[in-house]
Scaffold this motif. Structure first.
Motif, short mmCIF file in Angstrom:
data_model
loop_
_atom_site.label_atom_id
_atom_site.label_comp_id
_atom_site.label_asym_id
_atom_site.label_seq_id
_atom_site.Cartn_x
_atom_site.Cartn_y
_atom_site.Cartn_z
N GLY A 23 0.86 -1.29 0.02
CA GLY A 23 0.13 0.24 0.02
C GLY A 23 0.88 1.31 -0.03
N ALA A 24 2.00 1.25 0.89
CA ALA A 24 2.73 2.49 0.80
C ALA A 24 3.50 2.67 -0.35
CB ALA A 24 3.56 2.40 2.14
N THR A 26 2.52 1.71 -3.34
CA THR A 26 1.55 2.19 -4.39
C THR A 26 1.34 3.67 -4.19
OG1 THR A 26 0.49 -0.01 -4.36
CG2 THR A 26 -0.67 1.72 -5.20
N GLY A 27 1.20 4.08 -3.05
CA GLY A 27 0.71 5.58 -2.81
C GLY A 27 2.13 6.43 -3.36
N THR A 77 -5.12 -0.18 5.10
CA THR A 77 -4.00 -0.28 4.13
C THR A 77 -4.58 0.95 3.00
OG1 THR A 77 -3.95 -2.55 3.93
CG2 THR A 77 -3.31 -1.66 1.99
N ALA A 81 -1.97 4.02 2.05
CA ALA A 81 -1.57 4.33 0.77
C ALA A 81 -1.95 5.73 0.62
CB ALA A 81 -2.46 3.53 -0.12
N TYR A 85 1.03 8.55 -0.35
CA TYR A 85 0.96 9.44 -1.70
C TYR A 85 1.13 10.82 -1.03
CZ TYR A 85 -1.19 12.07 -5.24
OH TYR A 85 -1.50 13.13 -6.10
#
Length: 103
Positions: A23-24, A26-27, A77, A81, A85
């Motif tokens: 998740g991190a 992806t952000g 999650t 994310a 971001y």
């Protein structure tokens, strides 16, 4: 795995810690892609390497904040994310605004 959401599937296959990191990352990748689109960065430039420690740090901060707020999967999650971001400065601004409203 029928009927599971993507995050539920990731949790069951990889576990919560890896799902948090996914998740991190992806952000941060979403943020980086936006900077590339605006012409401020090259996609495979050195800036991409600097996103790794930011993503890991935001995963740790986001996990702690999600736990404090009592968020469960998959909400935590998504929260992580979002914080990733925003990055450290964005998260700091968000925290300052939240603390300012609590007074």
């Amino acid at each position: 795995m029928g009927g599971q959401s993507l995050l539920e599937m990731l949790n069951s296959v990889f576990g919560g810690a890896l799902t948090t990191l996914i998740g991190a990352f992806t952000g941060r990748l979403m943020y980086h892609s936006g900077e590339v689109k605006l012409g401020r960065r090259r996609f495979f430039g050195k800036e991409l390497l600097w996103e790794i420690p930011v993503a890991v740090g935001m995963a740790l901060i986001g996990e702690a904040a999600a736990s404090y707020m009592g968020l469960t999967q998959p909400v935590s999650t998504g929260f992580i994310a979002t914080l990733a971001y925003l990055g450290p400065r964005g998260a700091e601004s968000l925290l300052a605004a939240w603390l300012g409203r609590r007074k």
